[in-house]
Motif scaffolding. Structure first.
Motif, PDB file in Angstrom:
ATOM      1  N   THR A 123       0.847  -1.190   0.000  1.00 26.25           N
ATOM      2  CA  THR A 123       0.000   0.000   0.000  1.00 26.25           C
ATOM      3  C   THR A 123       0.883   1.241   0.000  1.00 26.25           C
ATOM      4  O   THR A 123       2.074   1.169   0.295  1.00 26.25           O
ATOM      5  N   TYR A 126       2.404   1.923   3.528  1.00 23.97           N
ATOM      6  CA  TYR A 126       3.403   0.937   3.908  1.00 23.97           C
ATOM      7  C   TYR A 126       4.697   1.152   3.115  1.00 23.97           C
ATOM      8  O   TYR A 126       5.800   1.078   3.652  1.00 23.97           O
TER       9      TYR A 126
ATOM     10  N   PRO B 314       2.313  -6.580   8.874  1.00 24.01           N
ATOM     11  CA  PRO B 314       1.384  -5.458   9.034  1.00 24.01           C
ATOM     12  C   PRO B 314      -0.029  -5.954   9.389  1.00 24.01           C
ATOM     13  O   PRO B 314      -0.576  -6.805   8.670  1.00 24.01           O
ATOM     14  N   TYR B 335      -0.785  -9.685   5.731  1.00 19.33           N
ATOM     15  CA  TYR B 335      -0.617  -8.302   5.250  1.00 19.33           C
ATOM     16  C   TYR B 335      -1.982  -7.626   5.265  1.00 19.33           C
ATOM     17  O   TYR B 335      -2.781  -7.794   4.342  1.00 19.33           O
ATOM     18  N   ASP B 337      -3.772  -3.739   5.810  1.00 22.48           N
ATOM     19  CA  ASP B 337      -3.373  -2.321   5.850  1.00 22.48           C
ATOM     20  C   ASP B 337      -4.555  -1.433   5.444  1.00 22.48           C
ATOM     21  O   ASP B 337      -5.596  -1.927   4.990  1.00 22.48           O
ATOM     22  N   ILE B 351      -7.637  -3.416   3.629  1.00 26.22           N
ATOM     23  CA  ILE B 351      -7.241  -4.260   2.508  1.00 26.22           C
ATOM     24  C   ILE B 351      -6.347  -5.383   3.027  1.00 26.22           C
ATOM     25  O   ILE B 351      -5.638  -5.219   4.014  1.00 26.22           O
ATOM     26  N   ARG B 353      -3.567  -8.388   1.584  1.00 23.67           N
ATOM     27  CA  ARG B 353      -2.793  -8.839   0.436  1.00 23.67           C
ATOM     28  C   ARG B 353      -2.596 -10.341   0.521  1.00 23.67           C
ATOM     29  O   ARG B 353      -2.100 -10.844   1.525  1.00 23.67           O
ATOM     30  N   PHE B 358      -4.577  -7.513  -3.954  1.00 18.12           N
ATOM     31  CA  PHE B 358      -5.151  -6.754  -2.839  1.00 18.12           C
ATOM     32  C   PHE B 358      -6.659  -6.798  -2.963  1.00 18.12           C
ATOM     33  O   PHE B 358      -7.197  -6.448  -4.005  1.00 18.12           O
ATOM     34  N   ARG B 379      -5.029  -5.016  -7.776  1.00 18.24           N
ATOM     35  CA  ARG B 379      -4.757  -4.323  -6.526  1.00 18.24           C
ATOM     36  C   ARG B 379      -5.893  -3.357  -6.242  1.00 18.24           C
ATOM     37  O   ARG B 379      -6.015  -2.315  -6.873  1.00 18.24           O
ATOM     38  N   GLU B 381      -7.319  -0.880  -3.589  1.00 13.93           N
ATOM     39  CA  GLU B 381      -6.641  -0.190  -2.487  1.00 13.93           C
ATOM     40  C   GLU B 381      -7.424   1.001  -1.976  1.00 13.93           C
ATOM     41  O   GLU B 381      -8.366   1.461  -2.614  1.00 13.93           O
TER      42      GLU B 381
END
Lengths: 185, 432
Positions: A123, A126, B314, B335, B337, B351, B353, B358, B379, B381
């Motif tokens: 992201t 990040y 994360p 993951y 985030d 989101i 991963r 994503f 992805r 996001e």
């Protein structure tokens, strides 16, 4: 009638003579190029003198004569690459940084910006953090090689400035990098 | 812009004052599972002898119809139903007709020309079953503001059910359509895309204030990633000064007075900080060796959701606004985030991963139930919620380039809002 015929003949003759004359005039200027070719080597001989002086300038003097843009275009400092999601300095990156450090010691007035970059697989937030860590670990490695901390600044661009726009491992590897910009000399 | 809004607001008065017994406002909160309210929306009439506004009249009708369709509260009746009943006469409503096609609400619109090329639009809302007039609004403006008039009328219908003004809300986003990343603003439906920042450096990660007047964003204008607050209508820019550190990922508190953001402490570790919108009172909130990023206020202002890799990967965490009482809320992946708290306060969009893909998920923090909203090998996001919490805006590269989309909170009704250049980092907020 005869008079007219004679007049026509005379005019034809005059024209024929004029045309033949012109051809001769055109033929005459052809030779001059030769003397010019002979003159040129003389000029070249004169030019040969100054290049001998140039090597007398020191590397520093050449460096100082260039603008920041010109120096950055030559890319005297090579970029290093990172593993996916990691920010430690890889073994293959260490010789590159050592070479960069030697260059920095040669020009002790130079100040550099260390830019941390990431690939697209994270992201924005990040990756901005990861880019900062990559720039930081590069900064720390330079410190360990004896480069003064006041000569370096760090910045993170996250994934916003890729150099390869592809979506495969080859492109991603190119984008996971620390690169260097000289902002003061 | 501000001037025009004032002009538009001037003639926004109740019709027939004191004549009807149904003047009092009533509120009814719609919750999930309620069927949409069928609303009849016959073509608006324009005053006799003024055919020049035919185009605007049709436009007003279409915009309101699209607004109501999008709301998920109202269901406009199909056009062909109106052919079964007598045409509308604004002066004498035949409620029995509208009951026969099972309309619950009826919106009657009239358009008339004014001197100077202005346009006057009157909308009246009727309750069909009780055969009552509920409320009416009258708007006057120049032709170019037809969209705003229509959205205001739609907002009035939302207001009857206690909903925030969704249709005049705005989405801030980042686009590179003009060369480099700059901040833009657009309507909820992707119309009126307007550029807000003008320079050669990168400006990104915008967050709109709750009143929609300010945008906090990160800019590289001074050679570092610094945080700025832009007053959209006054053009004033304030820097949040933090001794030259890297600052990003801002989010306004619900009262709009404080910004929570991410800042790199010396050594490079990102921590969460708060500051007043005028740049004062910079305070550190998290103290941890791990990276703490992507903060987002809860709608009650008591808590902050954020991302941290303190567990090794994360993950999403929640803490009190002062930094205490930290707890992890995301599990089962490596993951997670980009948390965004819903306006209702019970959900967090984020989101996850998995294998470089994503997808957007919603976590219900009351029931701990997780719902996956997107299903594409791309992805997806930066989710943020609409002011009414029924829609989510996000960015996705599903078509090859990164564009902004909106979808409903259950993942349906996906709409592409942007098309030019690459567009990302959307942030949705109310603009009055």
């Amino acid at each position: 009638m005869k008079k007219i015929l004679i007049l026509v003949l005379v005019t034809i003759l005059v024209f024929a003579f004029l045309i033949s004359c012109r051809k001769k005039v055109e033929d005459v200027p052809a030779p001059p190029p030769k003397p010019q070719e002979i003159e040129q080597p003389k000029v070249e001989k004169v030019e040969e003198v100054p290049p001998v002086k140039e090597p007398e300038l020191t590397e520093e003097e050449i460096f100082m004569a260039k603008s920041l843009e010109e120096i950055n275009e030559e890319m005297p400092l090579n970029m290093i690459h990172f593993d996916f999601d990691k920010y430690f300095i890889r073994e293959d990156a260490k010789p590159i940084l050592q070479q960069n450090a030697r260059w920095l010691k040669k020009f002790p007035t130079v100040k550099i910006l260390i830019e941390g970059h990431c690939d697209e697989r994270g992201t924005e937030e990040y990756n901005l953090a990861l880019g900062e860590k990559r720039a930081r670990s590069t900064y720390d490695y330079f410190i360990s090689l004896g480069v003064g901390p006041n000569r370096m600044r760090t910045i993170s661009y996250g994934k916003s400035q890729p150099i390869d726009l592809g979506h495969n491992e080859i492109s991603w590897q190119k984008n996971r990098r620390s690169q260097f910009t000289i902002f003061e000399k | 812009m501000k001037k025009n809004i004032i002009i538009l607001g001037i003639l926004c008065t109740l019709l027939f004052p004191g004549k009807t017994p149904s003047q009092q406002e009533f509120y009814l909160r719609i919750t999930e599972g309620m069927p949409a309210i069928p609303i009849a929306l016959p073509q608006f009439s324009f005053q006799s002898g003024s055919p020049e506004f035919q185009k605007e009249t049709a436009e007003l009708h279409d915009i309101i119809k699209n607004d109501l369709k999008y709301s998920r509260i109202f269901q406009p009746l199909p056009e062909n139903y109106y052919s079964y009943i007598r045409p509308i006469n604004p002066n004498k409503i035949l409620f029995k007709d509208w009951q026969s096609i099972s309309a619950h609400l009826l919106l009657v619109g009239e358009v008339s020309p004014l001197s100077g090329g202005d346009i006057l639009f009157e909308g009246k809302i009727y309750d069909v079953k009780s055969e009552r007039f509920i409320k009416g609004r009258r708007y006057q403006s120049e032709k170019s503001l037809v969209r705003l008039m229509a959205h205001r009328m739609s907002n009035e219908l939302m207001k009857m059910y206690g909903e925030p003004p969704l249709f005049t809300s705005k989405i801030a986003f980042v686009s590179n359509r003009d060369g480099n990343d700059e901040i833009y603003l657009m309507d909820y439906d992707g119309q009126n895309q307007t550029r807000l920042t003008f320079n050669k450096v990168q400006d990104y990660m915008p967050a709109l204030s709750p009143d929609g007047r300010k945008i906090a964003y990160t800019s590289y204008r001074s050679g570092k990633a610094a945080l700025y607050v832009l007053d959209i209508y006054e053009g004033k820019i304030t820097e949040i000064k933090t001794e030259g550190r890297t600052n990003y990922a801002p989010c306004f508190s619900p009262d709009g007075k404080v910004i929570v953001f991410c800042s790199h402490i010396p050594g490079g570790n990102p921590e969460i900080f708060t500051a007043s919108t005028n740049g004062n009172n910079v305070k550190r909130v998290t103290f941890n060796n791990a990276a703490d990023t992507a903060p987002y206020w809860s709608p009650t202002a008591r808590q902050i959701a954020f991302t941290s890799d303190r567990s090794g990967t994360p993950q999403i965490y929640i803490m009190d606004a002062e930094g205490s009482n930290v707890r992890r809320v995301s599990f089962g992946g490596n993951y997670h985030d980009g948390p965004a708290w819903s306006p209702s306060g019970d959900r967090i969009a984020y989101i996850a991963r998995v294998d470089q893909i994503f997808d957007i998920y919603i976590l219900n923090i009351r029931t701990n139930r997780v719902t996956k909203l997107t299903e594409s090998s791309a992805r997806n996001e930066s989710p943020t919620w609409s002011p009414d919490g029924r829609h989510i805006v996000f960015s996705s590269n599903r078509t090859g380039t990164i564009q902004i989309y909106s979808m409903d909170y259950d993942g349906s009704n996906v709409r592409q809002l942007t098309h030019r250049g690459e567009n990302k980092l959307p942030f949705w907020s109310i603009v009055q």
